[in-house]
Design a protein around this motif. Sequence first.
Motif, PDB file in Angstrom:
ATOM      1  N   SER A  10       0.858  -1.187   0.000  1.00  9.16           N
ATOM      2  CA  SER A  10       0.000   0.000   0.000  1.00  9.16           C
ATOM      3  C   SER A  10       0.890   1.230   0.000  1.00  9.16           C
ATOM      4  O   SER A  10       1.953   1.227   0.618  1.00  9.16           O
ATOM      5  CB  SER A  10      -0.885   0.039   1.260  1.00  9.16           C
ATOM      6  OG  SER A  10      -1.759  -1.051   1.293  1.00  9.16           O
ATOM      7  N   TRP A  12       0.760   5.322   0.905  1.00  6.72           N
ATOM      8  CA  TRP A  12      -0.012   6.336   1.607  1.00  6.72           C
ATOM      9  C   TRP A  12       0.635   7.706   1.435  1.00  6.72           C
ATOM     10  O   TRP A  12       1.600   8.029   2.122  1.00  6.72           O
ATOM     11  CB  TRP A  12      -0.070   6.039   3.095  1.00  6.72           C
ATOM     12  CG  TRP A  12      -0.802   4.810   3.513  1.00  6.72           C
ATOM     13  CD1 TRP A  12      -1.373   3.860   2.731  1.00  6.72           C
ATOM     14  CD2 TRP A  12      -1.036   4.402   4.863  1.00  6.72           C
ATOM     15  NE1 TRP A  12      -1.950   2.888   3.496  1.00  6.72           N
ATOM     16  CE2 TRP A  12      -1.759   3.189   4.817  1.00  6.72           C
ATOM     17  CE3 TRP A  12      -0.697   4.938   6.098  1.00  6.72           C
ATOM     18  CZ2 TRP A  12      -2.153   2.506   5.969  1.00  6.72           C
ATOM     19  CZ3 TRP A  12      -1.094   4.262   7.244  1.00  6.72           C
ATOM     20  CH2 TRP A  12      -1.815   3.065   7.178  1.00  6.72           C
ATOM     21  N   TRP A  35      -6.295   4.245  13.995  1.00  5.71           N
ATOM     22  CA  TRP A  35      -6.584   3.205  13.007  1.00  5.71           C
ATOM     23  C   TRP A  35      -7.673   2.293  13.577  1.00  5.71           C
ATOM     24  O   TRP A  35      -7.403   1.427  14.403  1.00  5.71           O
ATOM     25  CB  TRP A  35      -5.323   2.414  12.726  1.00  5.71           C
ATOM     26  CG  TRP A  35      -5.319   1.609  11.477  1.00  5.71           C
ATOM     27  CD1 TRP A  35      -6.394   1.223  10.719  1.00  5.71           C
ATOM     28  CD2 TRP A  35      -4.172   1.077  10.806  1.00  5.71           C
ATOM     29  NE1 TRP A  35      -5.991   0.493   9.642  1.00  5.71           N
ATOM     30  CE2 TRP A  35      -4.632   0.390   9.672  1.00  5.71           C
ATOM     31  CE3 TRP A  35      -2.812   1.115  11.073  1.00  5.71           C
ATOM     32  CZ2 TRP A  35      -3.767  -0.260   8.789  1.00  5.71           C
ATOM     33  CZ3 TRP A  35      -1.965   0.478  10.203  1.00  5.71           C
ATOM     34  CH2 TRP A  35      -2.428  -0.201   9.065  1.00  5.71           C
ATOM     35  N   SER A  55     -11.214  -6.008  10.675  1.00  2.22           N
ATOM     36  CA  SER A  55     -11.700  -5.086   9.657  1.00  2.22           C
ATOM     37  C   SER A  55     -13.195  -5.317   9.468  1.00  2.22           C
ATOM     38  O   SER A  55     -13.914  -5.565  10.431  1.00  2.22           O
ATOM     39  CB  SER A  55     -10.909  -5.273   8.361  1.00  2.22           C
ATOM     40  OG  SER A  55     -11.180  -4.221   7.460  1.00  2.22           O
ATOM     41  N   ARG A 131      -7.632  -4.408   1.982  1.00  3.30           N
ATOM     42  CA  ARG A 131      -7.601  -3.126   1.268  1.00  3.30           C
ATOM     43  C   ARG A 131      -8.418  -2.067   2.018  1.00  3.30           C
ATOM     44  O   ARG A 131      -7.975  -0.928   2.183  1.00  3.30           O
ATOM     45  CB  ARG A 131      -8.131  -3.326  -0.149  1.00  3.30           C
ATOM     46  CG  ARG A 131      -7.842  -2.201  -1.101  1.00  3.30           C
ATOM     47  CD  ARG A 131      -8.113  -2.527  -2.569  1.00  3.30           C
ATOM     48  NE  ARG A 131      -9.213  -3.448  -2.833  1.00  3.30           N
ATOM     49  CZ  ARG A 131      -9.073  -4.760  -3.116  1.00  3.30           C
ATOM     50  NH1 ARG A 131      -7.887  -5.306  -3.165  1.00  3.30           N
ATOM     51  NH2 ARG A 131     -10.128  -5.506  -3.361  1.00  3.30           N
ATOM     52  N   LEU A 132      -9.596  -2.449   2.520  1.00  4.89           N
ATOM     53  CA  LEU A 132     -10.424  -1.512   3.288  1.00  4.89           C
ATOM     54  C   LEU A 132      -9.720  -1.089   4.576  1.00  4.89           C
ATOM     55  O   LEU A 132      -9.770   0.075   4.967  1.00  4.89           O
ATOM     56  CB  LEU A 132     -11.777  -2.144   3.609  1.00  4.89           C
ATOM     57  CG  LEU A 132     -12.713  -2.334   2.424  1.00  4.89           C
ATOM     58  CD1 LEU A 132     -13.916  -3.179   2.828  1.00  4.89           C
ATOM     59  CD2 LEU A 132     -13.151  -0.996   1.858  1.00  4.89           C
ATOM     60  N   GLN A 135      -7.010   1.445   3.663  1.00  3.53           N
ATOM     61  CA  GLN A 135      -7.577   2.755   3.324  1.00  3.53           C
ATOM     62  C   GLN A 135      -7.972   3.519   4.588  1.00  3.53           C
ATOM     63  O   GLN A 135      -7.709   4.707   4.709  1.00  3.53           O
ATOM     64  CB  GLN A 135      -8.790   2.585   2.401  1.00  3.53           C
ATOM     65  CG  GLN A 135      -8.425   2.127   1.014  1.00  3.53           C
ATOM     66  CD  GLN A 135      -9.638   1.729   0.177  1.00  3.53           C
ATOM     67  OE1 GLN A 135     -10.771   1.696   0.654  1.00  3.53           O
ATOM     68  NE2 GLN A 135      -9.387   1.400  -1.075  1.00  3.53           N
ATOM     69  N   ALA A 136      -8.582   2.821   5.532  1.00  7.84           N
ATOM     70  CA  ALA A 136      -8.967   3.466   6.788  1.00  7.84           C
ATOM     71  C   ALA A 136      -7.727   3.882   7.582  1.00  7.84           C
ATOM     72  O   ALA A 136      -7.723   4.936   8.228  1.00  7.84           O
ATOM     73  CB  ALA A 136      -9.843   2.528   7.618  1.00  7.84           C
ATOM     74  N   ARG A 138      -4.794   4.794   6.334  1.00  9.07           N
ATOM     75  CA  ARG A 138      -4.230   5.998   5.713  1.00  9.07           C
ATOM     76  C   ARG A 138      -5.022   7.236   6.117  1.00  9.07           C
ATOM     77  O   ARG A 138      -4.454   8.253   6.516  1.00  9.07           O
ATOM     78  CB  ARG A 138      -4.214   5.869   4.183  1.00  9.07           C
ATOM     79  CG  ARG A 138      -3.564   7.091   3.512  1.00  9.07           C
ATOM     80  CD  ARG A 138      -3.856   7.179   2.029  1.00  9.07           C
ATOM     81  NE  ARG A 138      -5.267   7.147   1.699  1.00  9.07           N
ATOM     82  CZ  ARG A 138      -6.112   8.174   1.853  1.00  9.07           C
ATOM     83  NH1 ARG A 138      -5.692   9.321   2.359  1.00  9.07           N
ATOM     84  NH2 ARG A 138      -7.378   8.051   1.533  1.00  9.07           N
ATOM     85  N   ARG A 139      -6.337   7.137   6.049  1.00  6.82           N
ATOM     86  CA  ARG A 139      -7.173   8.284   6.444  1.00  6.82           C
ATOM     87  C   ARG A 139      -6.966   8.638   7.918  1.00  6.82           C
ATOM     88  O   ARG A 139      -6.847   9.814   8.271  1.00  6.82           O
ATOM     89  CB  ARG A 139      -8.659   7.991   6.189  1.00  6.82           C
ATOM     90  CG  ARG A 139      -9.054   8.037   4.724  1.00  6.82           C
ATOM     91  CD  ARG A 139     -10.564   7.979   4.533  1.00  6.82           C
ATOM     92  NE  ARG A 139     -11.183   6.838   5.197  1.00  6.82           N
ATOM     93  CZ  ARG A 139     -11.377   5.647   4.644  1.00  6.82           C
ATOM     94  NH1 ARG A 139     -10.999   5.438   3.389  1.00  6.82           N
ATOM     95  NH2 ARG A 139     -11.958   4.675   5.320  1.00  6.82           N
TER      96      ARG A 139
END
Length: 152
Positions: A10, A12, A35, A55, A131-132, A135-136, A138-139
């Motif tokens: 990934s 970021w 996270w 997750s 993947r989800l 993404q969370a 990174r945000r």
Amino acid sequence: MDWNHYRFRSLWPLPAPAPDAYRALERIEDYPRWWPQVRAVTRLDDTSGIARFRSLLPYDLTATLREGRREPAAGVLEVEMSGDLEGWARWTVAPRGTGSLVRYDQEVVVRKPLLRRLAVPGRPLFRANHRLMMQAGRRGLAAHLESGRQAV
């Protein structure tokens, strides 16, 4: 093909300078603050801990993490993993403009019995679940760094 073997990568892009991102990533005990899928981290000592992840799919993964490489000048943090996941994970943090680019690499074999039994039909779902989670993450890290809550 070993259906229980996974490689992930990934990238970021983050708004904070590389040293700030690196400091936040080396404080693994703080991951649950930013996270959501890192449910708990318990330090065992200065170089190891136990982490619990969950997750979107309804299962937890628990892994013991042991420091492998820690090279602040190169922006590298690496851990060896054992437990439900066996293998390694590595963060590489580099400057990018006024912010940073964080690369996450992971290579693991799933050891959790339920997931091993579901390896073939579940693989696409497990990859999407990861993947989800990323993404969370990174945000969450971007918001954490922007708020200035990272430890100095």
